[in-house]
Design a protein around this motif. Sequence first.
Motif, mmCIF file in Angstrom:
data_model
loop_
_atom_site.group_PDB
_atom_site.id
_atom_site.type_symbol
_atom_site.label_atom_id
_atom_site.label_comp_id
_atom_site.label_asym_id
_atom_site.label_seq_id
_atom_site.Cartn_x
_atom_site.Cartn_y
_atom_site.Cartn_z
ATOM 1 N N HIS A 133 0.842 -1.205 0.000
ATOM 2 C CA HIS A 133 0.000 0.000 0.000
ATOM 3 C C HIS A 133 0.878 1.257 0.000
ATOM 4 O O HIS A 133 1.823 1.367 0.776
ATOM 5 C CB HIS A 133 -0.904 0.015 1.233
ATOM 6 N N GLY A 134 0.565 2.182 -0.893
ATOM 7 C CA GLY A 134 1.289 3.444 -0.957
ATOM 8 C C GLY A 134 2.523 3.421 -1.816
ATOM 9 O O GLY A 134 3.170 4.455 -2.004
ATOM 10 N N VAL A 135 2.894 2.246 -2.370
ATOM 11 C CA VAL A 135 4.096 2.118 -3.189
ATOM 12 C C VAL A 135 3.721 2.130 -4.671
ATOM 13 O O VAL A 135 2.831 1.388 -5.094
ATOM 14 C CB VAL A 135 4.860 0.827 -2.859
ATOM 15 N N PHE A 182 14.179 2.814 -13.230
ATOM 16 C CA PHE A 182 12.897 2.932 -12.555
ATOM 17 C C PHE A 182 13.037 3.808 -11.317
ATOM 18 O O PHE A 182 14.081 3.813 -10.652
ATOM 19 C CB PHE A 182 12.375 1.552 -12.143
ATOM 20 N N ILE A 183 11.971 4.531 -11.006
ATOM 21 C CA ILE A 183 11.921 5.329 -9.789
ATOM 22 C C ILE A 183 10.715 4.878 -8.973
ATOM 23 O O ILE A 183 9.645 4.594 -9.534
ATOM 24 C CB ILE A 183 11.849 6.840 -10.105
ATOM 25 N N GLY A 184 10.902 4.755 -7.656
ATOM 26 C CA GLY A 184 9.836 4.297 -6.782
ATOM 27 C C GLY A 184 9.385 5.398 -5.842
ATOM 28 O O GLY A 184 10.184 6.241 -5.412
ATOM 29 N N PHE A 185 8.101 5.371 -5.522
ATOM 30 C CA PHE A 185 7.503 6.367 -4.633
ATOM 31 C C PHE A 185 6.816 5.664 -3.465
ATOM 32 O O PHE A 185 6.216 4.595 -3.632
ATOM 33 C CB PHE A 185 6.474 7.212 -5.381
ATOM 34 N N VAL A 186 6.897 6.277 -2.295
ATOM 35 C CA VAL A 186 6.143 5.836 -1.126
ATOM 36 C C VAL A 186 5.267 7.004 -0.704
ATOM 37 O O VAL A 186 5.784 8.082 -0.381
ATOM 38 C CB VAL A 186 7.070 5.414 0.031
ATOM 39 N N GLU A 187 3.970 6.794 -0.774
ATOM 40 C CA GLU A 187 3.011 7.874 -0.489
ATOM 41 C C GLU A 187 3.355 9.114 -1.313
ATOM 42 O O GLU A 187 3.340 10.252 -0.832
ATOM 43 C CB GLU A 187 2.995 8.215 1.001
ATOM 44 N N LEU A 219 9.363 -1.344 -0.783
ATOM 45 C CA LEU A 219 9.799 -0.809 -2.072
ATOM 46 C C LEU A 219 10.794 -1.730 -2.772
ATOM 47 O O LEU A 219 10.722 -1.921 -3.986
ATOM 48 C CB LEU A 219 10.406 0.582 -1.888
ATOM 49 N N GLN A 220 11.750 -2.319 -2.029
ATOM 50 C CA GLN A 220 12.709 -3.212 -2.676
ATOM 51 C C GLN A 220 12.017 -4.434 -3.274
ATOM 52 O O GLN A 220 12.357 -4.871 -4.383
ATOM 53 C CB GLN A 220 13.787 -3.635 -1.680
#
Length: 271
Positions: A133-135, A182-187, A219-220
Amino acid sequence: MVKVPVVTKELSERLEQSEIDYMTSRVLAIKEREGNPMGVEVRKFGRATAFYVKEMPWGTFNTVKGIASNDIDNVDEIIQFYRERNRSFQFEIIPSKANADLLGYLSDKGFRQNGFHTTLYGVPNGNLAQFSHGVTIRELKEDEFELYGKLHCLGTGLNLNGASYVADNNRVLYDRPGWRFFIGFVEEHPAGVAVMHISNDVASLTFAATVPEFRRRGLQTAFLQKRIHEAELANCELVVGQASYASTSQNNMERAGLRIGYTRATWVEEK
């Protein structure tokens, strides 16, 4: 159920070759920057490939990959190559290519083993990535490499003063065949980056890092799932990754379905 091939000598050498392929592509791209500002050289000695980057003194960029037991006659020339450049370096040796003669010769030349590193592999399974959730994850845009450099440094503990250098040395890969960022986001906050390289139907998980404040949010795992899924879409036969032995990264790869192919030995010169 996807059938994962068992480890054989031929498979282990294919896994190693995937690492040589992406490393060669990476450093040659850096070399092709105008004037070769990082001082890159790549040299073949028999079956071994020697990498040298003058402005990057770390072992990762000053290393010999692919060396085999029948390359003993090349060892002295390899050592001389680095000594002429006043550079410490390392040999990376996989189990299927080592024997007592090679290891004994390196020992006689003043080298010793100082560590192990794990290579893992699997088969893309076609499962859609399901993130915590949120990723969220998307591909990095061409104009976002300054942000990439910042996230890379924060995620690996490097000083932010080096972010522009990291950005420049990765920007050159953006349009190079096989590379995906790739770029990852949390919230919705930028939280990490990951990289993949595809060559000869093998997808290499070359890099991933998460900013400390966003760790333990999945995220990982999401980066692994995303790249494995993209490997499936690209019709890859194998997915390959590397990690420190028994590390969190290795654990995450195993949970994502990868299995251990081998642990390679790292040999350095005694000081």
